[in-house]
Design a protein around this motif. Structure first.
Motif, PDB file in Angstrom:
ATOM      1  N   THR A   2       0.854  -1.179   0.000  1.00 12.90           N
ATOM      2  CA  THR A   2       0.000   0.000   0.000  1.00 12.90           C
ATOM      3  C   THR A   2       0.893   1.232   0.000  1.00 12.90           C
ATOM      4  O   THR A   2       2.039   1.180   0.408  1.00 12.90           O
ATOM      5  CB  THR A   2      -0.907   0.047   1.240  1.00 12.90           C
ATOM      6  N   VAL A   3       0.337   2.292  -0.482  1.00  7.39           N
ATOM      7  CA  VAL A   3       1.118   3.525  -0.553  1.00  7.39           C
ATOM      8  C   VAL A   3       0.439   4.583   0.292  1.00  7.39           C
ATOM      9  O   VAL A   3      -0.757   4.810   0.168  1.00  7.39           O
ATOM     10  CB  VAL A   3       1.236   4.010  -2.018  1.00  7.39           C
ATOM     11  N   GLN A   4       1.181   5.173   1.198  1.00  7.45           N
ATOM     12  CA  GLN A   4       0.619   6.223   2.039  1.00  7.45           C
ATOM     13  C   GLN A   4       1.020   7.570   1.474  1.00  7.45           C
ATOM     14  O   GLN A   4       2.178   7.794   1.126  1.00  7.45           O
ATOM     15  CB  GLN A   4       1.158   6.068   3.453  1.00  7.45           C
ATOM     16  N   SER A   6       2.350  11.024   1.226  1.00  9.43           N
ATOM     17  CA  SER A   6       3.404  11.621   2.035  1.00  9.43           C
ATOM     18  C   SER A   6       3.131  13.095   2.270  1.00  9.43           C
ATOM     19  O   SER A   6       2.536  13.781   1.460  1.00  9.43           O
ATOM     20  CB  SER A   6       4.725  11.457   1.294  1.00  9.43           C
ATOM     21  N   LEU A   8       5.229  15.142   2.081  1.00  9.00           N
ATOM     22  CA  LEU A   8       6.152  15.864   1.213  1.00  9.00           C
ATOM     23  C   LEU A   8       5.516  16.230  -0.117  1.00  9.00           C
ATOM     24  O   LEU A   8       6.114  16.901  -0.937  1.00  9.00           O
ATOM     25  CB  LEU A   8       7.401  15.013   0.953  1.00  9.00           C
ATOM     26  N   TYR A  49       6.829  16.476  -5.905  1.00  5.73           N
ATOM     27  CA  TYR A  49       7.743  16.097  -4.829  1.00  5.73           C
ATOM     28  C   TYR A  49       9.039  16.881  -5.034  1.00  5.73           C
ATOM     29  O   TYR A  49       9.712  16.716  -6.056  1.00  5.73           O
ATOM     30  CB  TYR A  49       8.016  14.587  -4.839  1.00  5.73           C
ATOM     31  N   ASN A  51      11.344  17.523  -2.233  1.00 10.76           N
ATOM     32  CA  ASN A  51      12.411  17.140  -1.299  1.00 10.76           C
ATOM     33  C   ASN A  51      13.165  15.950  -1.877  1.00 10.76           C
ATOM     34  O   ASN A  51      13.061  14.824  -1.403  1.00 10.76           O
ATOM     35  CB  ASN A  51      11.837  16.790   0.070  1.00 10.76           C
TER      36      ASN A  51
END
Lengths: 91, 201
Positions: A2-4, A6, A8, A49, A51
């Motif tokens: 699963t992808v959370q 971010s 960021l 993104y 960072n």
């Protein structure tokens, strides 16, 4: 897997200034067609993104990388291969 | 008096650290998070690590198998191409020498590939000889997903973009295949001591 999402992640307005440097015009209203899923989004709506060693722009619909922008040593490197077509006003 | 003492201590520390700090870098004490995309969360029961490509039969480990490999604790300085360096970072993991033990390959290059799609390339000789590890603990704690957990690469002699987070495997290849950043402006090798940041450096 699963992808959370971010903390960021920003939206495309975060790179409005950078794109103005490159294209010498306002680009956040430009519309890009994702080369992966075919959906069209305004640059202001994409996922950004920053960072990272460079800027990574992802499609908000499918997550595919649409642009990679690296600025350093007096040069830019710009990969737009994840955008099939970028439409913007000539005015 | 105390002010003067503090000043002297600071100066000694700076002198001692300058030989450890590659050109153009500054020291941080926190641990900045860099990411080119959403943070993948990989359940340990779905995690696998594979060595594939120019090898007779791919070698793969699930989490349980991987954790049975002999581990090492290493303390290293790390250097990010965005100019921060962090000294004395402590890691626990498995050395690439152990992972590649007995592997016969004609490949001279490697590609690290990750959950989430990231890739980075290295000559095989930069992964062997006590130079690289697959690590799963930072300062004695399980590696947080933001920092690449469950497991990431640690190749501390090169800029840290050469140490892939969320590592899924390593492909052994005959021809060098530039990875995610190496195809878009970043140096193909990335030696911080030669300040190899961008193409042409």
């Amino acid at each position: 897997m699963t992808v959370q999402q971010s903390d960021l992640k920003l939206d495309g307005n975060a790179i409005g200034g950078l794109l103005r440097e490159i294209f010498t015009m306002e680009m956040t209203a430009a519309e890009g067609t994702c080369s992966s899923c075919g959906k069209v989004h305004a640059v202001g709506q994409v996922e950004v993104y920053m960072n990272a060693p460079g800027v990574v722009v992802r499609c908000p619909a499918c997550g595919q990388v649409q642009m990679r922008i690296v600025k350093g040593g007096g040069r830019y490197w710009l990969d737009l291969s994840g955008i099939r077509c970028l439409e913007f006003s000539s005015e | 008096m105390s002010f003067i003492s503090r000043g002297f201590r600071g100066k000694r520390r700076d002198t001692a650290s300058s030989s450890r700090l590659p050109p153009g870098q500054y020291i941080v004490t926190d641990y900045p998070v860099l990411s080119a995309g959403p943070t993948p969360r990989i359940p340990l029961n779905e995690w696998t690590f594979v060595i594939e490509g120019e090898i007779d039969k791919p070698r793969s480990w699930n989490w349980e198998e991987f954790r049975k490999l002999p581990t090492e604790q290493v303390t290293k300085d790390i250097h990010c191409v965005t100019k921060w360096s962090k000294f004395d970072t402590g890691w626990t993991g498995v050395s690439m020498d152990k992972i590649l033990e007995g592997v016969e390959t004609a490949a001279e290059y490697t590609v690290q590939f990750s959950y989430g799609g990231y890739t980075t390339n290295l000559p095989l000789e930069d992964l062997t000889g006590g130079k690289a590890w697959v690590v799963y603990e930072f300062d004695g704690q399980p590696l947080h997903p933001e920092h690449g957990g469950p497991a990431r690469m640690l190749v501390p002699h090169l800029y840290f973009w050469k140490s892939a987070k969320w590592i899924r495997g390593i492909r052994l290849v005959n021809e060098d295949e530039p990875g995610f950043w190496e195809t878009n402006g970043y140096h193909n090798y990335g030696d911080p001591w030669r300040e190899q940041r961008y193409w042409g450096d």
